[in-house]
Structures are given as structure tokens and as C-alpha cells.
Design a protein around this motif. Structure first.
Motif, short mmCIF file in Angstrom:
data_model
loop_
_atom_site.label_atom_id
_atom_site.label_comp_id
_atom_site.label_asym_id
_atom_site.label_seq_id
_atom_site.Cartn_x
_atom_site.Cartn_y
_atom_site.Cartn_z
N LYS A 164 -11.89 28.03 -23.44
CA LYS A 164 -10.89 27.66 -24.44
C LYS A 164 -9.75 26.87 -23.82
O LYS A 164 -9.29 25.88 -24.38
N ASP A 198 -12.31 32.66 -22.22
CA ASP A 198 -10.90 32.28 -22.09
C ASP A 198 -10.75 30.99 -21.30
O ASP A 198 -9.97 30.11 -21.66
N LYS A 199 -11.51 30.88 -20.22
CA LYS A 199 -11.47 29.69 -19.38
C LYS A 199 -11.96 28.47 -20.18
O LYS A 199 -11.37 27.39 -20.10
N GLU A 238 -17.18 41.75 -19.78
CA GLU A 238 -15.98 41.32 -19.05
C GLU A 238 -16.12 39.89 -18.54
O GLU A 238 -15.20 39.08 -18.68
N THR A 239 -17.27 39.59 -17.95
CA THR A 239 -17.45 38.23 -17.42
C THR A 239 -17.52 37.20 -18.54
O THR A 239 -16.98 36.09 -18.40
N GLU A 244 -20.07 45.12 -17.75
CA GLU A 244 -19.79 44.04 -16.80
C GLU A 244 -20.03 42.67 -17.43
O GLU A 244 -19.25 41.74 -17.23
N ARG A 279 -18.58 33.30 -28.22
CA ARG A 279 -17.90 34.32 -29.01
C ARG A 279 -18.90 35.23 -29.72
O ARG A 279 -18.73 36.46 -29.76
N GLU A 325 -16.04 37.40 -21.47
CA GLU A 325 -14.71 37.22 -22.04
C GLU A 325 -13.85 36.32 -21.15
O GLU A 325 -13.12 35.47 -21.66
N THR A 326 -13.93 36.51 -19.84
CA THR A 326 -13.15 35.64 -18.95
C THR A 326 -13.66 34.19 -19.01
O THR A 326 -12.87 33.26 -18.99
N ALA A 327 -14.98 34.04 -19.10
CA ALA A 327 -15.55 32.70 -19.22
C ALA A 327 -15.12 32.04 -20.53
O ALA A 327 -14.83 30.83 -20.56
#
Length: 64
Positions: free
Chosen positions: A29, A26-27, A19-20, A16, A47, A22-24
Motif C-alpha cells: 500500500k 502494508d508495504k 503476520e507476513t 506466521e 487483502r 499483513e506486513t507485505a
């Protein structure tokens, strides 16, 4: 997040968190491309944290 903290998490929590994170990332970037962040080294730190968590997850998979 330090490696000690990662090792204390159970596998479900670790997935979990990955996943959180990685989304953070992406946001972060995307926001950095539009308007530069005050501290762009946050991207590098995020990263590396994701890499630590994925490494620990893979280590657990191999030791089953």
C-alpha cells in the motif's frame, strides 16, 4: 492462496503467514501511494487472502 491450502496449514504456520502477509500488504500500500503498482489488483488479492486465513483461524478457535 486457496482455501484448501489454508486448511492444510497448522495453526502456528497460519499465524506466521498472516503476520507476513499483513506486513507485505502494508508495504504494498505504501509503495502504491508513492509510485503506482503495475497491477493494483494485487492489493485486493492480498487483502482477500488475509481474510481467508483469519477466517480459518477463527473457525479453528471456535471449534476447540
Amino acid at each position: 492462496m486457496k482455501i484448501k491450502e489454508v486448511k492444510q496449514l497448522d495453526t502456528k504456520e497460519l499465524v506466521e503467514k498472516i503476520e507476513t502477509a499483513e506486513t507485505a500488504l502494508d508495504k504494498m500500500k505504501l509503495n502504491h501511494q508513492i509510485t503506482p503498482l503495475e497491477n493494483p489488483s494485487q492489493i485486493k488479492t492480498a487483502r482477500r487472502d488475509i481474510a481467508r486465513m483469519k477466517t480459518e483461524l477463527r473457525h479453528r478457535e471456535l471449534n476447540k
